[in-house]
Design a protein around this motif. Structure first.
Motif, PDB file in Angstrom:
ATOM      1  N   SER A 120       0.868  -1.208  -0.073  1.00 30.21           N
ATOM      2  CA  SER A 120       0.044   0.056   0.109  1.00 30.21           C
ATOM      3  C   SER A 120       0.911   1.283  -0.193  1.00 30.21           C
ATOM      4  CB  SER A 120      -1.245  -0.131   1.143  1.00 30.21           C
ATOM      5  OG  SER A 120      -1.792   1.396   1.196  1.00 30.21           O
ATOM      6  N   SER A 124      -1.003   6.756   2.470  1.00 32.61           N
ATOM      7  CA  SER A 124      -2.265   6.506   2.836  1.00 32.61           C
ATOM      8  C   SER A 124      -2.811   6.884   4.095  1.00 32.61           C
ATOM      9  CB  SER A 124      -2.564   4.976   2.420  1.00 32.61           C
ATOM     10  OG  SER A 124      -2.356   4.486   1.298  1.00 32.61           O
ATOM     11  N   GLU A 128      -8.059   4.947   4.626  1.00 35.77           N
ATOM     12  CA  GLU A 128      -7.655   3.976   3.390  1.00 35.77           C
ATOM     13  C   GLU A 128      -7.064   2.942   3.670  1.00 35.77           C
ATOM     14  OE1 GLU A 128      -6.714   7.324  -0.394  1.00 35.77           O
ATOM     15  OE2 GLU A 128      -5.380   7.382   1.383  1.00 35.77           O
ATOM     16  N   ARG A 131      -9.600   0.576   4.891  1.00 37.87           N
ATOM     17  CA  ARG A 131     -10.181  -0.131   3.707  1.00 37.87           C
ATOM     18  C   ARG A 131      -9.683  -1.475   3.020  1.00 37.87           C
ATOM     19  NH1 ARG A 131     -14.690  -1.991   1.354  1.00 37.87           N
ATOM     20  NH2 ARG A 131     -14.443  -1.905  -0.938  1.00 37.87           N
ATOM     21  N   GLN A 132      -8.332  -1.071   2.903  1.00 37.57           N
ATOM     22  CA  GLN A 132      -7.550  -1.853   2.099  1.00 37.57           C
ATOM     23  C   GLN A 132      -7.261  -3.316   3.238  1.00 37.57           C
ATOM     24  OE1 GLN A 132      -3.930   0.538   1.427  1.00 37.57           O
ATOM     25  NE2 GLN A 132      -4.854   1.593  -0.018  1.00 37.57           N
ATOM     26  N   SER A 198      -9.003   2.005  -7.839  1.00 37.38           N
ATOM     27  CA  SER A 198     -10.282   2.500  -7.673  1.00 37.38           C
ATOM     28  C   SER A 198     -11.304   1.920  -8.718  1.00 37.38           C
ATOM     29  CB  SER A 198     -10.334   4.074  -7.906  1.00 37.38           C
ATOM     30  OG  SER A 198      -9.514   4.451  -6.862  1.00 37.38           O
ATOM     31  N   LYS A 203     -15.961   1.773  -3.871  1.00 39.89           N
ATOM     32  CA  LYS A 203     -14.663   2.174  -3.085  1.00 39.89           C
ATOM     33  C   LYS A 203     -13.631   1.238  -3.628  1.00 39.89           C
ATOM     34  CE  LYS A 203     -17.058   2.906   1.111  1.00 39.89           C
ATOM     35  NZ  LYS A 203     -17.102   2.442   2.647  1.00 39.89           N
ATOM     36  N   GLU A 400     -13.811   5.969  -6.943  1.00 37.38           N
ATOM     37  CA  GLU A 400     -13.736   6.054  -5.288  1.00 37.38           C
ATOM     38  C   GLU A 400     -13.831   7.471  -4.906  1.00 37.38           C
ATOM     39  OE1 GLU A 400      -9.838   5.331  -2.258  1.00 37.38           O
ATOM     40  OE2 GLU A 400      -9.593   5.250  -4.291  1.00 37.38           O
ATOM     41  N   VAL A 453      -8.120  11.218   1.739  1.00 36.62           N
ATOM     42  CA  VAL A 453      -7.448  10.421   0.700  1.00 36.62           C
ATOM     43  C   VAL A 453      -5.976  10.947   0.765  1.00 36.62           C
ATOM     44  CG1 VAL A 453      -9.534  10.012  -0.735  1.00 36.62           C
ATOM     45  CG2 VAL A 453      -8.039  12.040  -1.265  1.00 36.62           C
TER      46      VAL A 453
END
Length: 454
Positions: A120, A124, A128, A131-132, A198, A203, A400, A453
């Motif tokens: 990642s 971020s 974010e 979510r990942q 995205s 999302k 997204e 973001v």
């Protein structure tokens, strides 16, 4: 998927007037049988040949890992990760780190265990990352000390990459000379990585890429790369959490060249590394190309070793390429076009002749087919007609931001489109419908997005 031998195939474009499909004109590549246990690290080490001068190089610290040491180092780390953290095939491993020479070693070690690498952006936001992690469900994370605090608790914890603990994992247990690696049966169809995109709706989503996807991506470049009198030296100035950097940092080592990595991509550090390490190829995003064109700093460095800039991730304006050519007459700009979902580039510029076509992204890669489809009728379209690009091959987004805008109570609808930008290639531009009676301003909306973001 070699093009059929037919008079309907245009030898210049690969377009079939009969099927309205574009066929690759690159050399056809032979891949291992899809059912054969053969991982990406297996392929990398099958290609890797002894080259005493080639290394992984950290531009900031000047630390080097000779490519001749890479197989042993990968096996040692894999064995220690399996022993200490009980990592097994199918476990997802989250990685949160800027570029370093350890990234290639870590990726290959995890992949040799059949683990799934999920890197990642270290910039971020906490939301974010949350979510990942929800998407990928990792068992363990590897992160630098600067970024680890944003990670939640995981089953096997968090390993700090810039720590004595990680350095110890690169050494055989008890100082033994053997690495103790036990081969894991990994199939080409097994998932190798989950990269974040995205995509087209909703999302952020995790894109699953297989070992075979990456093998095909590397094999396609290997098939068209010219023999060199000395190994290439590639500076990776794109992030290794992105599909572009992920492929570059492994591909260039597999093909026997040195890979120089920079953690922070300011222009002077890039130019300084080119001069010091005699870089021949620069893997970069459009902002770096723009900066090289505009900055007077470029005059301070010896860039005579640089043969080409490999540019992807966004389009580069034709005017920028023309100015680049005037300033750096002996350096080619080789563009590519691709997606996370296609394991990077599906078209690529190769060689001086193709680079002379300003604004072009090159030809379709080996074993690949494409068609342009009318999104309304579904009809295949001829050249020079706009439509959706459909891709088929062994490698195979603004929504997204729309979702984030719609989460604001003062916004009833939103649409985000790409907007040309000389510095970044393209930037998102939003059309917003406010709730009746709302007075929210454009600056308030931009602040709302910026806080959420990276």
């Amino acid at each position: 998927m070699a093009p059929p031998k037919s008079s309907t195939i245009d030898p210049n474009s690969g377009f079939s007037s009969q099927t309205k499909i574009f066929h690759s004109l690159r050399p056809t590549i032979s891949l291992p049988p899809s059912t054969t246990p053969f991982s990406l690290p297996d392929y990398v080490f099958a290609l890797l040949h002894h080259c005493p001068t080639a290394s992984l190089i950290d531009a900031a610290t000047r630390r080097r890992i000779p490519l001749s040491d890479l197989p042993h180092l990968v096996r040692t780390l894999a064995s220690n990760l399996r022993r200490k953290f009980h990592l097994s095939k199918g476990d997802v491993v989250f990685v949160l780190s800027p570029n370093s020479i350890h990234i290639s070693v870590l990726y290959l070690s995890l992949l040799s265990l059949g683990a799934i690498v999920s890197p990642s952006n270290p910039l971020s936001s906490a939301s974010e990352i949350s979510r990942q992690i929800q998407v990928s469900d990792p068992a363990i994370a590897f992160a630098t000390s600067e970024h680890a605090s944003r990670l939640p608790a995981l089953r096997e914890g968090i390993v700090i990459l810039d720590s004595p603990e990680f350095e110890s994992l690169l050494l055989p247990v008890g100082g033994q000379s053997r690495d103790g690696f036990v081969r894991i049966e990994v199939f080409q169809s097994d998932t190798a990585a989950i990269l974040y995109s995205s995509g087209t709706t909703g999302k952020v989503k995790g894109v699953e890429l297989s070992h075979r996807n990456f093998i095909a991506a590397i094999a396609g470049v290997h098939a068209v790369r010219a023999v060199r009198p000395s190994p290439a030296v590639t500076l990776c100035a794109v992030p290794c959490f992105h599909v572009y950097g992920f492929v570059v940092c492994i591909r260039e080592a597999a093909l026997g060249g040195s890979v120089v990595v920079v953690a922070r991509t300011n222009l002077e550090s890039i130019l300084g590394a080119i001069e010091e390490f005699k870089v021949t190829h620069l893997a970069a995003a459009p902002p770096t190309v723009v900066a090289m064109v505009k900055s007077p700093a470029a005059e301070k460095y010896d860039l005579r070793s640089l043969e080409a800039v490999l540019c992807g991730g966004a389009p580069v304006a034709n005017s920028v390429i023309e100015r680049f050519r005037r300033r750096f007459a002996n350096i080619s700009v080789l563009q590519a076009y691709g997606l996370t979902e296609t394991t990077g580039g599906i078209t690529r510029t190769v060689g001086l002749k193709e680079s002379e076509v300003i604004g072009a992204n090159g030809r379709l890669i080996s074993n690949c087919q494409a068609k342009i489809v009318d999104p309304v009728t579904g009809e295949n379209l001829p050249p020079l007609k706009p439509g959706e690009v459909w891709i088929r091959g062994p490698t195979v987004a603004p929504a997204e931001l729309e979702d984030l805008l719609l989460s604001h109570p003062a916004i009833v609808d939103a649409a985000v489109i790409p907007y040309p930008d000389e510095g970044a290639g393209e930037i998102p531009a939003a059309f917003v419908v406010r709730q009746p009676g709302s007075t929210i301003s454009d600056s308030e909306i931009m602040d709302y997005v910026a806080q959420r973001v990276s």
